[in-house]
Design a protein around this motif. Structure first.
Motif, PDB file in Angstrom:
ATOM      1  N   VAL A   6       1.064  -1.491   0.128  1.00 35.73           N
ATOM      2  CA  VAL A   6      -0.186   0.233  -0.311  1.00 35.73           C
ATOM      3  C   VAL A   6       0.872   1.447   0.128  1.00 35.73           C
ATOM      4  O   VAL A   6       2.032   1.450   0.325  1.00 35.73           O
ATOM      5  CB  VAL A   6      -0.948  -0.268   0.850  1.00 35.73           C
ATOM      6  N   SER A   7      -0.050   2.117  -0.687  1.00 42.58           N
ATOM      7  CA  SER A   7       1.258   3.644  -0.454  1.00 42.58           C
ATOM      8  C   SER A   7       0.468   4.620   0.775  1.00 42.58           C
ATOM      9  O   SER A   7      -0.763   5.198   1.414  1.00 42.58           O
ATOM     10  CB  SER A   7       0.245   4.801  -1.825  1.00 42.58           C
ATOM     11  N   SER A   8       1.747   4.232   1.750  1.00 41.07           N
ATOM     12  CA  SER A   8       1.383   4.930   3.317  1.00 41.07           C
ATOM     13  C   SER A   8       3.060   5.381   3.521  1.00 41.07           C
ATOM     14  O   SER A   8       3.560   5.013   3.353  1.00 41.07           O
ATOM     15  CB  SER A   8       0.937   3.951   3.847  1.00 41.07           C
ATOM     16  N   SER A   9       2.745   6.439   4.868  1.00 39.25           N
ATOM     17  CA  SER A   9       3.642   6.569   5.170  1.00 39.25           C
ATOM     18  C   SER A   9       3.992   5.877   6.310  1.00 39.25           C
ATOM     19  O   SER A   9       5.670   5.926   7.033  1.00 39.25           O
ATOM     20  CB  SER A   9       3.429   8.775   6.124  1.00 39.25           C
ATOM     21  N   ASN A  10       3.551   5.459   6.988  1.00 44.89           N
ATOM     22  CA  ASN A  10       4.128   4.118   8.184  1.00 44.89           C
ATOM     23  C   ASN A  10       3.674   3.239   7.608  1.00 44.89           C
ATOM     24  O   ASN A  10       4.339   1.786   8.300  1.00 44.89           O
ATOM     25  CB  ASN A  10       2.522   5.057   9.178  1.00 44.89           C
ATOM     26  N   ILE A  11       2.793   2.596   6.650  1.00 44.84           N
ATOM     27  CA  ILE A  11       2.612   0.504   6.247  1.00 44.84           C
ATOM     28  C   ILE A  11       2.728   0.667   5.094  1.00 44.84           C
ATOM     29  O   ILE A  11       3.081   0.981   4.005  1.00 44.84           O
ATOM     30  CB  ILE A  11       0.330   0.586   6.398  1.00 44.84           C
ATOM     31  N   ALA A  12       3.688  -0.785   5.371  1.00 46.15           N
ATOM     32  CA  ALA A  12       3.866  -0.882   4.145  1.00 46.15           C
ATOM     33  C   ALA A  12       2.826  -2.165   3.307  1.00 46.15           C
ATOM     34  O   ALA A  12       3.175  -1.984   1.944  1.00 46.15           O
ATOM     35  CB  ALA A  12       5.340  -2.063   4.330  1.00 46.15           C
ATOM     36  N   SER A  13       2.109  -3.002   3.682  1.00 46.44           N
ATOM     37  CA  SER A  13       1.370  -3.804   2.724  1.00 46.44           C
ATOM     38  C   SER A  13       0.899  -4.484   4.259  1.00 46.44           C
ATOM     39  O   SER A  13       0.370  -4.078   5.385  1.00 46.44           O
ATOM     40  CB  SER A  13       2.509  -5.048   2.654  1.00 46.44           C
ATOM     41  N   GLU A  32       2.214  -4.738   8.177  1.00 48.83           N
ATOM     42  CA  GLU A  32       3.062  -4.367   8.150  1.00 48.83           C
ATOM     43  C   GLU A  32       3.691  -3.073   7.692  1.00 48.83           C
ATOM     44  O   GLU A  32       2.729  -2.520   6.816  1.00 48.83           O
ATOM     45  CB  GLU A  32       3.911  -5.316   6.543  1.00 48.83           C
ATOM     46  N   PHE A  33       4.074  -2.749   9.153  1.00 46.74           N
ATOM     47  CA  PHE A  33       4.894  -1.802   8.926  1.00 46.74           C
ATOM     48  C   PHE A  33       6.032  -1.493   8.175  1.00 46.74           C
ATOM     49  O   PHE A  33       6.933  -2.133   7.835  1.00 46.74           O
ATOM     50  CB  PHE A  33       4.581  -1.301  10.536  1.00 46.74           C
ATOM     51  N   LEU A  34       6.307  -0.192   8.159  1.00 47.59           N
ATOM     52  CA  LEU A  34       7.532   0.394   6.798  1.00 47.59           C
ATOM     53  C   LEU A  34       8.941   0.326   7.753  1.00 47.59           C
ATOM     54  O   LEU A  34       9.706  -0.905   7.508  1.00 47.59           O
ATOM     55  CB  LEU A  34       7.496   1.588   6.772  1.00 47.59           C
ATOM     56  N   ASN A  35       8.904   0.069   9.622  1.00 49.24           N
ATOM     57  CA  ASN A  35       9.312  -0.728  10.343  1.00 49.24           C
ATOM     58  C   ASN A  35      10.337  -2.394   9.826  1.00 49.24           C
ATOM     59  O   ASN A  35      10.623  -2.506  10.771  1.00 49.24           O
ATOM     60  CB  ASN A  35       9.470   0.193  11.629  1.00 49.24           C
ATOM     61  N   ASN A  36       9.531  -2.244   9.065  1.00 52.04           N
ATOM     62  CA  ASN A  36       9.214  -4.372   9.060  1.00 52.04           C
ATOM     63  C   ASN A  36       8.921  -4.780  10.428  1.00 52.04           C
ATOM     64  O   ASN A  36       8.493  -5.947  10.578  1.00 52.04           O
ATOM     65  CB  ASN A  36      10.545  -4.445   8.825  1.00 52.04           C
ATOM     66  N   SER A  37       8.385  -4.392  11.149  1.00 47.14           N
ATOM     67  CA  SER A  37       7.032  -4.927  12.597  1.00 47.14           C
ATOM     68  C   SER A  37       5.624  -5.350  11.319  1.00 47.14           C
ATOM     69  O   SER A  37       5.696  -4.910  11.162  1.00 47.14           O
ATOM     70  CB  SER A  37       6.791  -4.529  14.164  1.00 47.14           C
ATOM     71  N   ILE A  38       5.424  -6.398  12.071  1.00 42.04           N
ATOM     72  CA  ILE A  38       4.001  -7.293  11.754  1.00 42.04           C
ATOM     73  C   ILE A  38       3.152  -6.854  12.826  1.00 42.04           C
ATOM     74  O   ILE A  38       3.483  -8.138  13.434  1.00 42.04           O
ATOM     75  CB  ILE A  38       4.062  -8.513  10.866  1.00 42.04           C
ATOM     76  N   TYR A  39       2.179  -6.817  12.251  1.00 43.65           N
ATOM     77  CA  TYR A  39       0.614  -6.901  13.606  1.00 43.65           C
ATOM     78  C   TYR A  39      -0.452  -8.213  12.601  1.00 43.65           C
ATOM     79  O   TYR A  39      -0.749  -6.917  11.703  1.00 43.65           O
ATOM     80  CB  TYR A  39       0.531  -6.131  14.489  1.00 43.65           C
TER      81      TYR A  39
END
Length: 70
Positions: free
Chosen positions: A6-13, A26-33
């Motif tokens: 996704v296009s987001s300043s904080n979320i990768a996917s 999945e956040f841009l800092n590679n953490s996944i919740y």
């Protein structure tokens, strides 16, 4: 679980399993919740939102969904 970029300043996917109602972020800092018992309508609204991060914060994080970091 397969996630969509996704296009987001904080979320990768973001991914979602409708059978189990598990939302995975999945956040841009590679953490996944994983967020549990999230109805499909909430996932659909998240994906359609103009800002995925704002929607996540306002409707999922503050929505009291149980979650865990994986």
């Amino acid at each position: 679980m397969q996630r969509q970029p996704v296009s987001s300043s904080n979320i990768a996917s973001i991914g979602y399993d409708p059978a189990t109602e598990v939302l995975e972020v999945e956040f841009l800092n590679n953490s996944i919740y994983q967020y549990f018992n999230v109805p499909s309508i909430v996932y659909e609204a998240l994906m359609a939102a103009p800002s995925h991060g704002v929607y996540l914060n306002e409707n999922i994080k503050k929505g009291h969904y149980h979650y865990e970091r994986i």
